[in-house]
Scaffold this motif. Structure first.
Motif, PDB file in Angstrom:
ATOM      1  N   UNK A   9      -9.250   1.412 -11.946  1.00  0.00           N
ATOM      2  CA  UNK A   9     -10.150   2.541 -11.704  1.00  0.00           C
ATOM      3  C   UNK A   9      -9.826   3.744 -12.581  1.00  0.00           C
ATOM      4  N   UNK A  10      -8.641   3.750 -13.245  1.00  0.00           N
ATOM      5  CA  UNK A  10      -8.325   4.866 -14.126  1.00  0.00           C
ATOM      6  C   UNK A  10      -6.920   5.400 -13.919  1.00  0.00           C
ATOM      7  N   UNK A  11      -6.677   6.556 -14.529  1.00  0.00           N
ATOM      8  CA  UNK A  11      -5.328   7.145 -14.586  1.00  0.00           C
ATOM      9  C   UNK A  11      -5.173   8.272 -13.588  1.00  0.00           C
ATOM     10  N   UNK A  12      -3.978   8.335 -12.963  1.00  0.00           N
ATOM     11  CA  UNK A  12      -3.622   9.456 -12.097  1.00  0.00           C
ATOM     12  C   UNK A  12      -2.231   9.944 -12.491  1.00  0.00           C
ATOM     13  N   UNK A  13      -1.895  11.216 -12.177  1.00  0.00           N
ATOM     14  CA  UNK A  13      -0.558  11.733 -12.517  1.00  0.00           C
ATOM     15  C   UNK A  13       0.533  11.008 -11.739  1.00  0.00           C
ATOM     16  N   UNK A  14       1.758  11.119 -12.251  1.00  0.00           N
ATOM     17  CA  UNK A  14       2.890  10.504 -11.590  1.00  0.00           C
ATOM     18  C   UNK A  14       3.233  11.175 -10.272  1.00  0.00           C
ATOM     19  N   UNK A  33      -0.450   0.490  -7.932  1.00  0.00           N
ATOM     20  CA  UNK A  33      -0.471   1.341  -9.126  1.00  0.00           C
ATOM     21  C   UNK A  33       0.345   0.675 -10.223  1.00  0.00           C
ATOM     22  N   UNK A  34      -0.080   0.887 -11.451  1.00  0.00           N
ATOM     23  CA  UNK A  34       0.586   0.309 -12.626  1.00  0.00           C
ATOM     24  C   UNK A  34       1.405   1.420 -13.278  1.00  0.00           C
ATOM     25  N   UNK A  82       4.152  -3.429 -13.125  1.00  0.00           N
ATOM     26  CA  UNK A  82       4.270  -3.040 -14.528  1.00  0.00           C
ATOM     27  C   UNK A  82       3.117  -3.563 -15.375  1.00  0.00           C
ATOM     28  N   UNK A  83       2.626  -4.755 -15.036  1.00  0.00           N
ATOM     29  CA  UNK A  83       1.584  -5.405 -15.826  1.00  0.00           C
ATOM     30  C   UNK A  83       0.421  -5.820 -14.929  1.00  0.00           C
ATOM     31  N   UNK A  84      -0.777  -5.764 -15.483  1.00  0.00           N
ATOM     32  CA  UNK A  84      -1.959  -6.231 -14.754  1.00  0.00           C
ATOM     33  C   UNK A  84      -2.173  -7.694 -15.115  1.00  0.00           C
ATOM     34  N   UNK A  85      -1.899  -8.567 -14.160  1.00  0.00           N
ATOM     35  CA  UNK A  85      -1.983  -9.998 -14.413  1.00  0.00           C
ATOM     36  C   UNK A  85      -2.663 -10.669 -13.222  1.00  0.00           C
ATOM     37  N   UNK A  86      -3.802 -11.310 -13.459  1.00  0.00           N
ATOM     38  CA  UNK A  86      -4.590 -11.872 -12.363  1.00  0.00           C
ATOM     39  C   UNK A  86      -3.864 -13.004 -11.634  1.00  0.00           C
ATOM     40  N   UNK A  87      -3.046 -13.792 -12.346  1.00  0.00           N
ATOM     41  CA  UNK A  87      -2.323 -14.886 -11.691  1.00  0.00           C
ATOM     42  C   UNK A  87      -1.295 -14.329 -10.710  1.00  0.00           C
ATOM     43  N   UNK A 135       0.120   6.808 -13.729  1.00  0.00           N
ATOM     44  CA  UNK A 135      -0.175   5.461 -13.252  1.00  0.00           C
ATOM     45  C   UNK A 135      -1.638   5.103 -13.537  1.00  0.00           C
ATOM     46  N   UNK A 136      -1.894   3.809 -13.624  1.00  0.00           N
ATOM     47  CA  UNK A 136      -3.247   3.294 -13.527  1.00  0.00           C
ATOM     48  C   UNK A 136      -3.436   2.771 -12.107  1.00  0.00           C
ATOM     49  N   UNK A 137      -4.609   2.985 -11.559  1.00  0.00           N
ATOM     50  CA  UNK A 137      -4.913   2.547 -10.196  1.00  0.00           C
ATOM     51  C   UNK A 137      -5.628   1.203 -10.255  1.00  0.00           C
ATOM     52  N   UNK A 138      -5.015   0.179  -9.671  1.00  0.00           N
ATOM     53  CA  UNK A 138      -5.589  -1.170  -9.678  1.00  0.00           C
ATOM     54  C   UNK A 138      -6.023  -1.522  -8.258  1.00  0.00           C
ATOM     55  N   UNK A 139      -7.319  -1.635  -8.068  1.00  0.00           N
ATOM     56  CA  UNK A 139      -7.874  -1.877  -6.738  1.00  0.00           C
ATOM     57  C   UNK A 139      -8.617  -3.209  -6.709  1.00  0.00           C
ATOM     58  N   UNK A 140      -8.272  -4.095  -5.756  1.00  0.00           N
ATOM     59  CA  UNK A 140      -9.034  -5.340  -5.627  1.00  0.00           C
ATOM     60  C   UNK A 140     -10.474  -5.029  -5.211  1.00  0.00           C
ATOM     61  N   UNK A 141     -11.412  -5.751  -5.828  1.00  0.00           N
ATOM     62  CA  UNK A 141     -12.830  -5.593  -5.514  1.00  0.00           C
ATOM     63  C   UNK A 141     -13.323  -6.939  -5.014  1.00  0.00           C
ATOM     64  N   UNK A 142     -13.664  -7.010  -3.725  1.00  0.00           N
ATOM     65  CA  UNK A 142     -14.056  -8.282  -3.104  1.00  0.00           C
ATOM     66  C   UNK A 142     -15.545  -8.520  -3.329  1.00  0.00           C
TER      67      UNK A 142
END
Length: 271
Positions: free
Chosen positions: A126-131, A95-96, A178-183, A108-115
């Motif tokens: 995938x979007x926003x969810x409450x804290x 989560x971000x 905190x940040x969405x960074x692919x590296x 939070x933003x939900x960050x899910x790896x997609x294979x």
């Protein structure tokens, strides 16, 4: 001109008027530069709005046509609609922190790896969810669709502190970033991760949660244009205002001198 300065305009050589004149005429180039800066902002925002509009209106393309591992998403590629076929990997989901929804609620933003079918990984916001109840607790996240699916989303560039102003804090609770960074995610996952990420637009989540990320809005370029005109009008008004003040000062001094001379003229000569 010399006669005027030595006469009715002599007050212009006073300390007060020298300062007023210098300040007034130093403001002119400053206001002109501010107007030019605002016009540049207008042009930048207009160009950005045009790019966003074209990107949102473009036909979706497979994600690997626009990005690859280590790729930096360009301005022209940002917001392009892309598709990808594969499956979600919720085991490595994170989560971000400190993200807001359309109502400015913090969560939070939900960050899910997609294979993908070829084994590479696409990061999907995938979007926003409450804290969560506490800062250290991991929030409850709605599950994504199971099995192989096709997702669609807007391609986004990696987030950086310089671009976002968000500090990349260390020592966060497990599975929080905190940040969405692919590296950084590539190092964490130990896999090939496509550059950038996507903000998912389809399929729509069940129960509207996570709350989808809103479409990027137009920046108010017209406001910058108005500010530019305003600064240039101010610059043009400075010499006009200075002339008005000078004439008023000359008139006031002339009236004061006339009042001083009138009683002297009216005094009878002594016998």
């Amino acid at each position: 001109m010399r006669g005027n300065v030595n006469g009715v305009y002599r007050f212009l050589l006073s300390r007060q008027w020298v300062i007023v004149t210098l300040v007034a005429f130093l403001l002119i180039p400053t206001m002109i530069r501010l107007g030019i800066w605002q016009m540049h902002r207008y042009e930048e925002r207009t160009a950005r709005n045009q790019l966003v509009s074209e990107a949102l209106g473009a036909k979706p393309v497979p994600v690997e046509k626009l990005t690859s591992p280590g790729h930096t998403v360009t301005t022209d590629e940002r917001y392009r609609s892309v598709t990808a076929k594969g499956r979600f990997d919720t085991d490595d989901e994170v989560v971000v922190r400190r993200r807001t929804n359309s109502d400015d609620e913090v969560g939070y933003h939900v960050l899910t790896p997609f294979v993908l079918d070829d084994g590479k990984v696409l990061l999907v916001n995938r979007g926003w969810i409450p804290g969560a109840p506490t800062q250290t607790a991991f929030p409850k996240i709605p599950a994504p669709p199971r099995g192989e699916i096709t997702v669609t989303g807007r391609l986004m560039a990696d987030e950086t502190t310089e671009a976002s102003g968000i500090k990349n804090v260390e020592g966060l609770p497990d599975r929080q970033i905190m940040l969405i960074n692919s590296e950084e995610e590539a190092r964490r996952l130990g896999k090939q991760v496509l550059g950038g990420y996507i903000a998912q637009t389809a399929p729509a989540p069940k129960g509207a949660t996570p709350e989808p990320i809103g479409r990027p809005g137009d920046e108010d370029a017209a406001l910058n244009y108005a500010y530019a005109i305003q600064w240039w009008l101010f610059a043009a008004g400075v010499p006009v205002g200075w002339v008005i003040l000078v004439r008023r000062e000359r008139r006031d001094r002339a009236e004061a001198a006339a009042k001083t001379e009138a009683p002297e003229a009216a005094t009878p000569a002594s016998v």
